[in-house]
Design a protein around this motif. Sequence first.
Motif, mmCIF file in Angstrom:
data_model
loop_
_atom_site.group_PDB
_atom_site.id
_atom_site.type_symbol
_atom_site.label_atom_id
_atom_site.label_comp_id
_atom_site.label_asym_id
_atom_site.label_seq_id
_atom_site.Cartn_x
_atom_site.Cartn_y
_atom_site.Cartn_z
ATOM 1 N N LEU A 1 9.164 9.069 -0.418
ATOM 2 C CA LEU A 1 8.148 8.101 -0.869
ATOM 3 C C LEU A 1 6.732 8.587 -0.574
ATOM 4 N N GLY A 2 6.641 9.738 0.109
ATOM 5 C CA GLY A 2 5.310 10.301 0.340
ATOM 6 C C GLY A 2 4.863 10.312 1.785
ATOM 7 N N LYS B 1 0.799 -1.232 0.000
ATOM 8 C CA LYS B 1 0.000 0.000 0.000
ATOM 9 C C LYS B 1 0.832 1.282 0.000
ATOM 10 N N GLY B 2 2.131 1.150 0.266
ATOM 11 C CA GLY B 2 2.973 2.348 0.228
ATOM 12 C C GLY B 2 2.814 3.217 1.457
ATOM 13 N N VAL B 3 3.531 4.343 1.469
ATOM 14 C CA VAL B 3 3.513 5.206 2.654
ATOM 15 C C VAL B 3 2.902 6.574 2.369
ATOM 16 N N LYS B 4 2.412 6.768 1.160
ATOM 17 C CA LYS B 4 1.859 8.075 0.813
ATOM 18 C C LYS B 4 0.764 8.472 1.800
ATOM 19 N N TYR C 1 8.056 -2.381 4.388
ATOM 20 C CA TYR C 1 8.091 -2.947 3.039
ATOM 21 C C TYR C 1 8.324 -1.852 1.995
ATOM 22 N N ALA C 2 7.643 -0.728 2.176
ATOM 23 C CA ALA C 2 7.810 0.375 1.225
ATOM 24 C C ALA C 2 9.270 0.836 1.199
ATOM 25 N N TYR C 3 9.854 0.949 2.387
ATOM 26 C CA TYR C 3 11.254 1.359 2.459
ATOM 27 C C TYR C 3 12.149 0.313 1.813
ATOM 28 N N ILE D 1 15.143 8.303 6.779
ATOM 29 C CA ILE D 1 13.913 9.053 7.045
ATOM 30 C C ILE D 1 13.605 10.011 5.880
ATOM 31 N N VAL D 2 14.651 10.629 5.346
ATOM 32 C CA VAL D 2 14.473 11.478 4.162
ATOM 33 C C VAL D 2 13.916 10.641 3.011
#
Lengths: 95, 483
Positions: free
Chosen positions: B283-284, B247-250, B467-469, B277-278
């Motif tokens: 990634l949103g 689902k991502g981090v946006k 997971y997104a990272y 962290i940056v």
Amino acid sequence: MSPTDFDVEYVAELARIRLTPDEIETFRSQLGQVLEHVARLNEVDVSQVEPMAHSFPVYNVFREDEPRASLDRELALSNAPRQAQGLFIVTKVVE
Amino acid sequence: MEITSLTVHEIQDLLRSRQVSPMEVVEALGHRIETVDPVIHGYLSHDLDRAVLEVQNADVRLPLGGVPISIKDVINVKGHPCGCASKILQGYIAPYDATVVAKLRAAGAIPFGRVNMDEFAMGSSTENSAFGPSRNPWDLTRTPGGSSGGSAAVVAADEAYAALGSDTGGSIRQPAALCGCVGLKPTYGRVSRFGLVAFASSLDQIGPLTKDVRDAAILMNVIAGPDPCDSTSVNEPVPDFAADLEKGVKGLKVGLPKEYFVKGLDPQVETTVRAAIVHLESLGAEVIEISLPHTEHALSTYYIIAPAEASANLARFDGVRYGFRAKEVNGLLDHYGKTRGEGFGAEVKRRIILGTYVLSSGYYDAYYLRAQKVRTLIRQDFATAFEKVDTIVCPTSPTPAFKLGERTGDPLSMYLADIFTLAANMAGICGISIPCGFVEEEGKQLPVGLQILGKEFNECKVLQVAYAYEQSTVWHQAKPQIG
């Protein structure tokens, strides 16, 4: 909270742990440092705070009172350092 | 391609498409252990013949069908030794399966080997193992962290597909960070502790150490859930932990606790974590500075509560029902004193004594009760923070892997290794450590871990961010050159 009255030998006796003279010396100084560190908790105002023993409320969990198998006797004894006739052998308690 | 370098989900794909057989998976593991374990010393023992027998019935359609999962020496596997890396339990053979092990078996996995650890899970380097430390695969002169250091080392060295560890104050996350693998500490009560040898019962949790985030979710799907044999396991619905991975981090809010970026944090580790962290921001994710004001008291609180609980739990080692029993004793007190004095290692004795002291008459209120109150404040810090953010990100460990022997003479400096992880145990929340880069020390590349903490029972969110990272970076693919 003062580590000065920390009697390592006496506490070890309460915990049923026999220490060597070397251990008594080393632990006294090492644990003294740790107690000094944890004494910083005195700085925290806890006058209005409830203690917590658990992260979440713990309730009794009940099940139906139905008989069921438990650990087999032989298996329960299988790791005993001394056993005989289906019993654990303990060190003599009475004189 | 080496089979042993693959993740659990990659192995499953190969097994299900019949490109490899379950037997090949087990045999490859055996070969790999033979090659690297003499230098890593991740296993206390392993029984390849037994695994070969068990794998013959493997059903690869099951969630973990045919995959060997390595087990920390503190979790009971029926018929296997379970010694907690302690002399006092030498020769102990588990008479039953822990619930997590029964669940692994039901999912088709093969519980495999006994993985090294600090004695009774007390330590941060595996140097408290009665059978010698494990070594960090990235630099053999350094520790793999602890107490689940063996679990992290065998996963990082590709001599395990995945492993189970236990985490009381960081014992899964800290070694995962130091070895460059993924380690998840579930919410307290999420995973049954039945069959886990107890250290501090209000803090202990079993969790997975894996090569990537998806594997951690897959293992959680198998081991989580309430258990009638553990009254502290929580009756919460168990989600599909892999459901939200993509689902991502946006739009997610990520909290940056200012108290975690202070003196004592290695500058190289800080740079690496800040870069991570940056990256999350790019990634949103929305990064928000937060405060966990009682952070500085977490260590002191932990080192009252955990030893107190340990002193009670370890009273059971009396040389009667199991384990080591001292010879030539004069009466019962002498029996106890000698058995425990000779059977336990130094750190275990220190903690039992410390725990006995803080619970003893006249000191209970000053130490134990006060610590329980500060624990409430620490828990409230997190509750307040999670009103504003979805997850919290910070370093897992203040330093990269330290040298073997460097801290063994100074318990307090060893305790500081867990300074960023133990608050989560006291609050009961969940957290993960994932690889987020490397720092160079003496010409060696050493992994750095990013810790992502989540609200209780919110493992899915933690895994989603992790997971997104991970999937947008390369760190989890790096492999150590062992030797």
